[in-house]
Write a protein that holds these residues in place. Structure first.
Motif, PDB file in Angstrom:
ATOM      1  N   SER A  62       6.834  -0.042   0.216  1.00 50.87           N
ATOM      2  CA  SER A  62       5.895  -0.404  -0.773  1.00 50.87           C
ATOM      3  C   SER A  62       4.674   0.589  -1.120  1.00 50.87           C
ATOM      4  N   SER A  63       4.380   1.416  -0.264  1.00 51.72           N
ATOM      5  CA  SER A  63       3.451   2.569  -0.653  1.00 51.72           C
ATOM      6  C   SER A  63       4.130   3.546  -1.649  1.00 51.72           C
ATOM      7  N   ALA A  64       5.216   3.919  -1.314  1.00 47.33           N
ATOM      8  CA  ALA A  64       6.004   4.901  -2.400  1.00 47.33           C
ATOM      9  C   ALA A  64       6.247   4.333  -3.639  1.00 47.33           C
ATOM     10  N   LEU A  65       6.337   2.806  -3.753  1.00 47.77           N
ATOM     11  CA  LEU A  65       6.359   2.303  -5.213  1.00 47.77           C
ATOM     12  C   LEU A  65       5.035   2.080  -5.807  1.00 47.77           C
ATOM     13  N   THR A  66       4.075   2.276  -5.040  1.00 42.86           N
ATOM     14  CA  THR A  66       2.582   2.033  -5.538  1.00 42.86           C
ATOM     15  C   THR A  66       2.220   3.134  -6.496  1.00 42.86           C
ATOM     16  N   PRO A  67       1.675   2.754  -7.650  1.00 43.33           N
ATOM     17  CA  PRO A  67       1.052   4.052  -8.436  1.00 43.33           C
ATOM     18  C   PRO A  67      -0.002   4.805  -7.830  1.00 43.33           C
ATOM     19  N   ALA A  68      -0.118   5.824  -7.903  1.00 41.05           N
ATOM     20  CA  ALA A  68      -1.175   6.797  -7.122  1.00 41.05           C
ATOM     21  C   ALA A  68      -2.535   6.428  -7.209  1.00 41.05           C
ATOM     22  N   ALA A  69      -3.105   5.831  -8.364  1.00 41.06           N
ATOM     23  CA  ALA A  69      -4.320   5.361  -8.519  1.00 41.06           C
ATOM     24  C   ALA A  69      -4.596   4.236  -7.663  1.00 41.06           C
ATOM     25  N   GLU A  70      -3.642   3.357  -7.260  1.00 42.75           N
ATOM     26  CA  GLU A  70      -3.596   2.075  -6.624  1.00 42.75           C
ATOM     27  C   GLU A  70      -3.564   2.402  -5.042  1.00 42.75           C
ATOM     28  N   SER A  71      -3.025   3.585  -4.760  1.00 44.83           N
ATOM     29  CA  SER A  71      -2.578   3.819  -3.233  1.00 44.83           C
ATOM     30  C   SER A  71      -3.680   3.648  -2.308  1.00 44.83           C
ATOM     31  N   GLY A  72      -3.503   3.548  -1.245  1.00 45.37           N
ATOM     32  CA  GLY A  72      -4.368   3.488  -0.084  1.00 45.37           C
ATOM     33  C   GLY A  72      -3.693   3.830   1.268  1.00 45.37           C
ATOM     34  N   PRO A  73      -4.508   4.018   2.210  1.00 45.03           N
ATOM     35  CA  PRO A  73      -4.127   3.954   3.602  1.00 45.03           C
ATOM     36  C   PRO A  73      -3.654   2.769   4.169  1.00 45.03           C
ATOM     37  N   SER A  74      -4.018   1.514   3.798  1.00 48.80           N
ATOM     38  CA  SER A  74      -3.544   0.144   4.398  1.00 48.80           C
ATOM     39  C   SER A  74      -2.479  -0.292   3.587  1.00 48.80           C
ATOM     40  N   PHE A  75      -2.027  -1.298   4.107  1.00 49.90           N
ATOM     41  CA  PHE A  75      -0.811  -1.918   3.200  1.00 49.90           C
ATOM     42  C   PHE A  75      -1.076  -2.481   2.067  1.00 49.90           C
ATOM     43  N   THR A  76      -0.457  -2.139   0.856  1.00 46.06           N
ATOM     44  CA  THR A  76      -0.855  -2.981  -0.379  1.00 46.06           C
ATOM     45  C   THR A  76       0.480  -3.171  -1.054  1.00 46.06           C
TER      46      THR A  76
END
Length: 273
Positions: free
Chosen positions: A30-44
């Protein structure tokens, strides 16, 4: 017979452990498929999928070079270990000579010695012979590390082969060499593939030896390259997750491809003493 209640309890326990194992993997994907602007250390969970993280990690991390080094080292270690383990395992299983048992148990000591115990003297030995910062400084030590397990694995499989098969081959005039490569090795395919898969996985994931032996960036293996990449992109969580998947993908793909043989080898007579 297993009752319905026991079957339901078994499935419930297996489902629980499967969920515990898969949840971190789902988080990484999920983190790998998240846009860089929305990524964070927690699960998103991403609002939309972004595959660009993989191309960014591949380009910036030089993983084409690192994966090539890892494939070269891992395949070489697997081939050398397989050939030597077959020969030594056959010798320990079907030849009778003075000191055979002692030599076998001395070989098994290799299973109990961690790399941390010998990596420093090994570095100085290889440096004196001019092998540091080369692929041989990774291939030879890791072959030696894997050989104890390989010999133990193949010896036990060869001992599980029915004596009648060996006696029939000898009555037909088969030499020891022909018996090994024409009869025993083809029948040991599940055990051999299982051993190769395990050795490949251990070699691919090795971090300490490349860290100590390799300084040339072009010879870094994938896990070592990932560590350097992580130190340079500590807050780019999506790119780091994509890089982790790139490094882990060859092992996962090889396991999926050889899954049937791997399970067959684990359940066969390869572990019978």
């Amino acid at each position: 017979m297993i009752s319905g209640r026991e079957r339901a309890l078994n499935y419930a326990i297996l489902t629980l452990f499967a969920a515990l194992a898969l949840l971190p993997l789902i988080g990484v994907v999920s983190s790998a498929l998240t846009p860089a602007a929305e990524s964070g250390p927690s699960f998103t969970w991403p609002h939309h999928l972004d595959l660009g993280n993989f191309s960014t990690a591949w380009r910036q991390g030089h993983f084409a070079t690192y994966l090539t080094s890892s494939v070269l080292v891992a395949v070489s270690v697997v081939l050398l270990t397989a050939v030597l383990a077959i020969l030594a395992g056959f010798s320990f299983a079907h030849f009778d000579y003075p000191g055979r048992s002692v030599l076998f148990y001395v070989t098994l000591i290799g299973l109990m010695v961690p790399p941390e115990a010998f990596v420093i003297p090994l570095y100085f030995n290889l440096r004196d012979t001019g092998l540091t910062d080369s692929y041989w400084s990774l291939i030879l030590p890791q072959t030696a590390q894997s050989l104890a397990f390989g010999v133990f694995w193949m010896r036990n499989f060869f001992r599980s082969v029915p004596v009648s098969v060996i006696e029939a081959a000898r009555l037909d005039g088969a030499s020891d060499w022909r018996l090994l490569w024409r009869i025993l090795v083809p029948t040991s395919r599940p055990a051999l593939l299982t051993m190769a898969m395990l050795v490949f996985m251990w070699t691919w994931n090795e971090f300490l030896l490349p860290l100590v032996m390799i300084t040339d960036e072009s010879k870094r293996t994938a896990p070592l390259g990932l560590a350097f990449f992580q130190s340079e992109h500590t807050t780019q969580y999506s790119v780091l997750a994509a890089a982790s998947i790139i490094v882990a993908l060859p092992v996962v793909a090889s396991y999926v491809f050889l899954q049937r043989h791997f399970i067959s080898g684990m359940l066969s007579g390869a572990v019978k003493g």
